[in-house]
Write a protein that holds these residues in place. Sequence first.
Motif, PDB file in Angstrom:
ATOM      1  N   LEU A 497       4.292   2.979  11.607  1.00  0.00           N
ATOM      2  CA  LEU A 497       5.404   2.266  11.409  1.00  0.00           C
ATOM      3  C   LEU A 497       5.022   1.549  10.171  1.00  0.00           C
ATOM      4  O   LEU A 497       5.956   1.233   9.259  1.00  0.00           O
ATOM      5  N   VAL A 498       3.840   0.781  10.201  1.00  0.00           N
ATOM      6  CA  VAL A 498       3.673  -0.005   8.876  1.00  0.00           C
ATOM      7  C   VAL A 498       3.607   0.993   7.844  1.00  0.00           C
ATOM      8  O   VAL A 498       4.135   0.507   6.446  1.00  0.00           O
ATOM      9  N   GLY A 499       2.990   2.115   7.849  1.00  0.00           N
ATOM     10  CA  GLY A 499       2.932   2.832   6.573  1.00  0.00           C
ATOM     11  C   GLY A 499       4.185   3.387   6.022  1.00  0.00           C
ATOM     12  O   GLY A 499       4.384   3.259   4.950  1.00  0.00           O
ATOM     13  N   GLN A 500       4.936   3.737   6.962  1.00  0.00           N
ATOM     14  CA  GLN A 500       6.184   4.023   6.703  1.00  0.00           C
ATOM     15  C   GLN A 500       7.067   2.822   5.724  1.00  0.00           C
ATOM     16  O   GLN A 500       7.865   3.154   4.951  1.00  0.00           O
ATOM     17  N   ASP A 503       5.763   2.689   2.455  1.00  0.00           N
ATOM     18  CA  ASP A 503       6.016   3.707   1.623  1.00  0.00           C
ATOM     19  C   ASP A 503       7.652   3.492   1.265  1.00  0.00           C
ATOM     20  O   ASP A 503       7.980   3.978   0.065  1.00  0.00           O
ATOM     21  N   GLU A 504       8.498   2.833   1.967  1.00  0.00           N
ATOM     22  CA  GLU A 504       9.778   2.738   1.414  1.00  0.00           C
ATOM     23  C   GLU A 504      10.248   1.431   0.785  1.00  0.00           C
ATOM     24  O   GLU A 504      11.283   1.401   0.199  1.00  0.00           O
ATOM     25  N   SER A 527       1.967  -4.576  -5.313  1.00  0.00           N
ATOM     26  CA  SER A 527       3.341  -4.681  -5.667  1.00  0.00           C
ATOM     27  C   SER A 527       4.331  -5.462  -4.693  1.00  0.00           C
ATOM     28  O   SER A 527       5.449  -5.543  -4.923  1.00  0.00           O
ATOM     29  N   ILE A 528       3.634  -5.726  -3.244  1.00  0.00           N
ATOM     30  CA  ILE A 528       4.285  -6.008  -2.200  1.00  0.00           C
ATOM     31  C   ILE A 528       3.589  -7.347  -1.917  1.00  0.00           C
ATOM     32  O   ILE A 528       2.763  -7.758  -1.905  1.00  0.00           O
ATOM     33  N   ASP A 529       4.530  -8.352  -1.825  1.00  0.00           N
ATOM     34  CA  ASP A 529       4.102  -9.811  -1.375  1.00  0.00           C
ATOM     35  C   ASP A 529       4.289 -10.107   0.089  1.00  0.00           C
ATOM     36  O   ASP A 529       4.922  -9.325   0.833  1.00  0.00           O
ATOM     37  N   HIS A 530       3.379 -10.992   0.603  1.00  0.00           N
ATOM     38  CA  HIS A 530       3.292 -11.101   1.888  1.00  0.00           C
ATOM     39  C   HIS A 530       3.504 -12.685   2.626  1.00  0.00           C
ATOM     40  O   HIS A 530       3.128 -13.544   1.607  1.00  0.00           O
TER      41      HIS A 530
END
Length: 654
Positions: A497-500, A503-504, A527-530
């Motif tokens: 779930l987290v990997g997909q 990816d998207e 590239s992704i903020d948390h």
Amino acid sequence: MTDLSDLPPLWPARHALVLLPLLPLSAALALWLYAVRHTDVSRLDDYGLVTALHPSFWAGLAVLTTGFWFTVRDRRRSGGLPAAYVLGLLVMERATQAVLYPTPLYAWAWKHDGVVDHLLTAGGLQTADRIGDMAVYDQWPGFFAAQAALVRLLGVDSAAMYMAWWPLASSLLLLFPLLLLYRTFTEDRRLIWTAVWLFFVANWVGQDYFSPQSVAFALHLGVLAVVLRRYGRTGGGGGAGRGRRGQAVWTAVLTVLVVAVVISHQLTPAMLVVSLLALVLLRRHRDWVPVATTAVIFLAWCATAALPFLSAAMPDMIRAVGDIGGNVERGYGATPTGAGALAGSWAARLLSGSVLLLALAGIRRQPVLRYRAMPLLVITAAPLPMFVASSYGSEMIFRVLMFMLPGVAFFAAAALLPKVRTLAAAEAEAEAAAAKSGARREAEPPPRRGAGARLRTGFGIRVWGPLLVLLAGTAAFVPSYSGKDRINYFPPQEVALVGQLFDEAPEGSLVVAANRNYPLAYASYGSIDHYWFLEDDRGHVDEIVRDPAGTLAADMTGVDRPSRAYFLFTQGQLANSEMNGQLTGAQLNGVLESVAASPRFRLVAENGAGAVYELRRPDDAEGPGGVEEPGAVEGTEAVEGAGTVEGTEGGGKR
């Protein structure tokens, strides 16, 4: 008839004597194999692996410990037999999880895998001007650079392919420096191997996972072993020139080890400097070269590569100096909650406390060690002042315990054994034995009536008492080390779930979650903020509990196209929140239900391990009836009206 009396036996007695001590080891490993084949980890409760393990595991652990104790006490046995039992212990302790779980444990291990992956894909870490949550890895990249090289050498996709086995590998890495360190002070095989056993039994802190500190700690012990065992031994018949050459060689070895430590971890070099400085100041090692070399390399790295991070962190570090209470206090969200978490916490405390008390008893009971092994006692106590220096993210108490453990285990082992011998004492005993004659033994009076019974009683206490201590300590390791596996294990559904999601998710997107306890959280950290809302101040957390959808939607606004804002909810977050006293299961499920019912969010993906929601934009395209068509992350099923995560109950288990 043929006389067979003169024929040699088919199985010589000496072979039987050699193989007999291996029977308990073989039986223990057979029981372990049976246990791992019949253990179900699909539904872990709050006691983690403790209640999930098949009973044969516990039987095997008892057989292994008993066999080790009777083998190590037998002076006739070679050192290879206790070594085989220690290796069996490491397999049962550190390989069980790797065999049982289909995915690697620990969110922090997945985080480190993300750093290695970023290094491989981007060709480098973040630049020094990007000081943030990941900056610490940019300034201490040694471990990650080595792992990136290993990934390419092995030809695997990522470090996740082997990091489940890292606890076993890093424990084996510790074995050699431990043996060198202990053999510096004694040749008593019983003391050496009992100390090694106690070290691995009491090392429940969990720093052996895929992490820089797992390697840095082994290098730390290697430096201490070099300094105490070899460095500066320049005397003898080789002359001054040979002595200078020997010192130069050991200085080169020392420099390589220290550089590897300094570029890989933040705390370990400081602990190393403190230990070496204590040896010099207390006159247990009179050569200043090791401590000067270590300090110069450490300070040079801090003043150059690590300076950006240290400059930003220095105000908080200065405020923490002297705040002993604050440095050992555990913050919000780090308090064990519930019967299982409390049982594991108390098992760990009792195990550590018992080993510390045994060490004090060993120092008192074996007076020869107080003098001959005084350098080991010094480096055991040296980390204690670090309580004054920093909290290290509320982990300083655990790190200090880990750095003290090699010496603590040595003196604790001395408490379980009869009179032990140091190197100097062994030489003195050999000289005295050569000077004595057999007449003294013949002149000794026969034992008085009843002496045999007293000897048997004393033997029983000396053998069975320590064995019970070893059995209790070895069994206590399991809940101490594996009692939080409900938090640390991420089933394949959660990983998928987290990997997909990552990816998207478009570049620049924001992922909001309760806490960071989920796999692959840093798969795209470049590239992704948390945003983890349970790490925010408690007042804001209370606002989220009162109005989850409204407050989270406000927190998630401001993400520009084509980036998106996602809300991620997983079982790992729920377990961590419940067992560490953050929010109850009912509260977190209430957050999920509020988000699911809000028209401001749409369901993107869901499976038995969690759900992903996306924040709607005012200008998002709408489907028939004015409602945006729900999409789904590839490979997962979108389900309308998501409720609580499968396998959890409202109200929690606490």
